[in-house]
Design an enzyme around this catalytic site. Structure first.
Site, PDB file in Angstrom:
ATOM      1  N   ARG A  17     -14.146   5.748 -17.046  1.00  0.00           N
ATOM      2  CA  ARG A  17     -15.197   6.610 -17.599  1.00  0.00           C
ATOM      3  C   ARG A  17     -15.454   7.870 -16.779  1.00  0.00           C
ATOM      4  NH1 ARG A  17     -19.370   5.467 -21.338  1.00  0.00           N
ATOM      5  NH2 ARG A  17     -21.300   6.631 -20.998  1.00  0.00           N
ATOM      6  N   ARG A  82       3.516 -15.423  -2.665  1.00  0.00           N
ATOM      7  CA  ARG A  82       2.113 -15.297  -2.230  1.00  0.00           C
ATOM      8  C   ARG A  82       1.970 -14.266  -1.109  1.00  0.00           C
ATOM      9  NH1 ARG A  82      -0.970 -17.161  -6.250  1.00  0.00           N
ATOM     10  NH2 ARG A  82      -0.242 -19.178  -6.970  1.00  0.00           N
ATOM     11  N   ASP A  84       2.183  -9.918  -0.833  1.00  0.00           N
ATOM     12  CA  ASP A  84       2.456  -8.689  -1.564  1.00  0.00           C
ATOM     13  C   ASP A  84       3.537  -7.825  -0.914  1.00  0.00           C
ATOM     14  OD1 ASP A  84       0.775  -8.110   0.573  1.00  0.00           O
ATOM     15  OD2 ASP A  84      -0.493  -6.700  -0.527  1.00  0.00           O
ATOM     16  N   THR A 108       5.912  -5.056  10.623  1.00  0.00           N
ATOM     17  CA  THR A 108       4.980  -6.059  10.104  1.00  0.00           C
ATOM     18  C   THR A 108       4.354  -5.506   8.829  1.00  0.00           C
ATOM     19  OG1 THR A 108       3.090  -7.453  10.672  1.00  0.00           O
ATOM     20  CG2 THR A 108       2.992  -5.178  11.413  1.00  0.00           C
ATOM     21  N   HIS A 156     -45.737  15.891  -0.161  1.00  0.00           N
ATOM     22  CA  HIS A 156     -46.298  14.679  -0.780  1.00  0.00           C
ATOM     23  C   HIS A 156     -46.300  14.802  -2.309  1.00  0.00           C
ATOM     24  CE1 HIS A 156     -47.894  13.921   3.302  1.00  0.00           C
ATOM     25  NE2 HIS A 156     -48.208  15.203   3.266  1.00  0.00           N
ATOM     26  N   GLN A 238      -3.073  -5.793  15.024  1.00  0.00           N
ATOM     27  CA  GLN A 238      -2.148  -5.773  13.889  1.00  0.00           C
ATOM     28  C   GLN A 238      -2.509  -4.626  12.947  1.00  0.00           C
ATOM     29  OE1 GLN A 238      -1.725  -8.954  10.556  1.00  0.00           O
ATOM     30  NE2 GLN A 238      -0.223  -9.487  12.136  1.00  0.00           N
ATOM     31  N   SER A 286     -32.525  12.237 -26.728  1.00  0.00           N
ATOM     32  CA  SER A 286     -33.088  10.915 -26.994  1.00  0.00           C
ATOM     33  C   SER A 286     -32.803  10.541 -28.439  1.00  0.00           C
ATOM     34  CB  SER A 286     -34.603  10.926 -26.748  1.00  0.00           C
ATOM     35  OG  SER A 286     -35.216   9.780 -27.311  1.00  0.00           O
ATOM     36  N   ARG A 300     -27.214  10.621 -13.658  1.00  0.00           N
ATOM     37  CA  ARG A 300     -25.924   9.975 -13.380  1.00  0.00           C
ATOM     38  C   ARG A 300     -25.572  10.105 -11.894  1.00  0.00           C
ATOM     39  NH1 ARG A 300     -20.695  12.287 -16.284  1.00  0.00           N
ATOM     40  NH2 ARG A 300     -21.731  11.444 -18.121  1.00  0.00           N
ATOM     41  N   SER A 331      -9.062  -7.726   3.840  1.00  0.00           N
ATOM     42  CA  SER A 331      -8.166  -7.206   2.811  1.00  0.00           C
ATOM     43  C   SER A 331      -8.828  -7.068   1.439  1.00  0.00           C
ATOM     44  CB  SER A 331      -6.931  -8.111   2.702  1.00  0.00           C
ATOM     45  OG  SER A 331      -6.079  -7.661   1.679  1.00  0.00           O
ATOM     46  N   ARG A 335      -9.859  -3.470  -0.525  1.00  0.00           N
ATOM     47  CA  ARG A 335      -9.248  -3.083  -1.809  1.00  0.00           C
ATOM     48  C   ARG A 335     -10.295  -2.549  -2.775  1.00  0.00           C
ATOM     49  NH1 ARG A 335      -4.047  -5.643  -2.957  1.00  0.00           N
ATOM     50  NH2 ARG A 335      -3.541  -7.119  -1.296  1.00  0.00           N
TER      51      ARG A 335
END
Length: 481
Positions: A17, A82, A84, A108, A156, A238, A286, A300, A331, A335
């Site tokens: 969207r 298992r 990726d 790695t 205020h 790592q 409206s 928005r 992980s 994502r």
């Protein structure tokens, strides 16, 4: 074209969207996995240049299959393995049989995973910075145009001393300029993870190069340069430190706070009918009330900015729970949180550019609001003028106090207009200064140095910030929805 199956599963509104095609692509699977293949090619090229037995034919074969990814095969491999990264190693190896033995040599999973994330973060900032620059440019033009238009200031959310429409815009601009510097700093601070091995010690590469430390360092330098980075992190586990993600998302969340404040101000001013966001000729405000002109773009922005600010919690917590050299509980969270931060910032800036390009000001409404409040604000000036004309300050203060209370009662209890000025004009006590009242009540005498502040702020702090983005200033934003 979207098939019918597309409407049978959840799709993130950020992509379906809102966000731009460019930002949606930046975090796409195609960008991610083609970048993985580029990184495997960079690694093979650098290893070959430094003497490992890798052939030109293997490099050419890998390069010829850089973009033709068999996503169905990769998905099937991941179901079996298992894993990726290994699924994509196998898929790449399948179409590169000659190069298969040397793909991912010594690396790695985080070699491709983390380095690709850093590339996406860098490229994400490169998409956001020109958009932010355009928002600042449009708002700077607005501030310049209305630098000396007096308007009620509010503290205020109660009427206070006058300011100008342009000066108020500079308050928004100052926050956006801080965001600009924060985004630029976060982008420029990014380094490459580089070639570091399983726990960051480069042990596998030291073994490949038979203990030659210089070659391992040169390998890291070469791959970092090929990926378009000046520097790599000298130490990693790592993964690269997840505090890097904190810094990146912090700059975006801070932008979210700025935009929420700015767009809330526009919504408040729209209620006062002083300023409106652009409204299309056929736009419906409206479904029930045909006369309404709702500030839906600003709403928005506020809605999405709230999400952007809330996303800050994710990288903070992720960084705090990275045990020792790494855990995999970063992980799944990353994502979601990293792409969403950039996608959300992207649509916010596009919408804000649209708003700032078409802000409508109603000077007559602003003037009417000033007229209602200014007599109260001018009382001190009236007192000073009377003293100059030979009056006693205490006597004058009491006279003004009584008349002000009477006028306030008309406004608050009877719903009438502020008639303090008429009361002053009718009171013989003020006869010595009646000729000065128009000058005393000129709104421009109540705005202080606001116009001068606008001019100096725009020339010294805003315009120089936009210089690097001059070539990208003319892009117009057409909102889909």
């Amino acid at each position: 074209m979207e098939g019918p199956d597309e409407f049978m599963k959840y799709r993130s509104p950020l992509v379906s969207r809102y966000a731009s095609k460019e930002m949606a692509y930046n975090f796409s699977d195609r960008k991610k996995f083609t970048t993985w293949r580029k990184l495997w090619i960079y690694l093979a090229k650098a290893e070959k240049a430094l003497g490992l037995p890798i052939t030109d034919a293997q490099i050419v074969e890998m390069e010829s299959h850089e973009v033709d990814i068999d996503f169905a095969m990769a998905a099937e491999e991941e179901r079996k393995l298992r894993h990726d990264v290994m699924a994509h190693v196998h898929t790449f190896a399948h179409c590169c049989p000659t190069a298969a033995p040397i793909i991912h040599l010594g690396a790695t999973s985080c070699y491709v995973g983390d380095n690709t994330d850093l590339i996406m973060l860098r490229d994400g900032f490169d998409l956001l910075l020109p958009k932010l620059a355009r928002v600042i440019d449009r708002l700077a033009n607005f501030a310049e145009k209305y630098a000396d238009l007096p308007t009620l200031g509010f503290t205020h959310y109660q009427p206070a001393q006058l300011t100008t429409v342009g000066k108020r815009a500079c308050l928004w601009l100052q926050d956006l300029a801080m965001d600009m510097r924060n985004l630029q700093r976060a982008r420029d601070d990014l380094r490459f993870r580089g070639v570091k091995g399983t726990t960051g010690t480069q042990a596998s590469f030291l073994q490949l190069f038979q203990g030659d430390h210089d070659k391992v360092e040169e390998l890291d330098r070469m791959v970092t340069k090929m990926a378009g980075f000046e520097k790599a992190y000298l130490v990693t586990g790592q993964t690269y430190s997840r505090k890097v993600d904190v810094d990146c998302v912090a700059s975006l969340a801070s932008l979210g706070a700025t935009v929420h404040k700015l767009c809330t101000d526009i919504r408040l001013l729209a209620n006062l009918k002083e300023i409106e966001e652009p409204f299309e000729k056929e736009q419906i405000g409206s479904s029930a009330m045909p006369y309404k002109r709702n500030p839906m773009r600003a709403e928005r922005c506020c809605s999405l900015a709230r999400h952007l600010v809330a996303l800050m919690a994710d990288p903070l917590q992720t960084a705090s729970v990275q045990w020792l050299e790494r855990t995999l509980d970063d992980s799944a969270n990353r994502r979601i949180s990293l792409p969403e931060s950039f996608l959300t910032a992207d649509i916010i800036l596009s919408t804000l550019q649209n708003i700032t390009e078409g802000l409508v000001v109603y000077p007559k409404v602003i003037e009417r609001h000033i007229r209602h409040e200014l007599p109260f604000m001018a009382t001190e000036n009236i007192i000073m003028a009377m003293v100059k004309a030979g009056g006693n300050r205490q006597d004058c203060h009491e006279k003004i106090r009584v008349l002000s209370q009477e006028a306030a009662a008309v406004v608050k209890q009877e719903g009438g207009d502020n008639d303090l000025l008429a009361r002053v004009q009718r009171d013989p006590y003020f006869a010595p200064i009646l000729g000065q009242l128009d000058a005393i009540l000129d709104p421009k005498t109540f705005i202080g140095r606001a116009p001068q502040q606008v001019a100096r702020f725009l020339s010294e702090e805003v315009r120089p910030l936009l210089e690097p983005y001059k070539a990208k200033m003319d892009v117009k934003i057409e909102l889909e929805l």
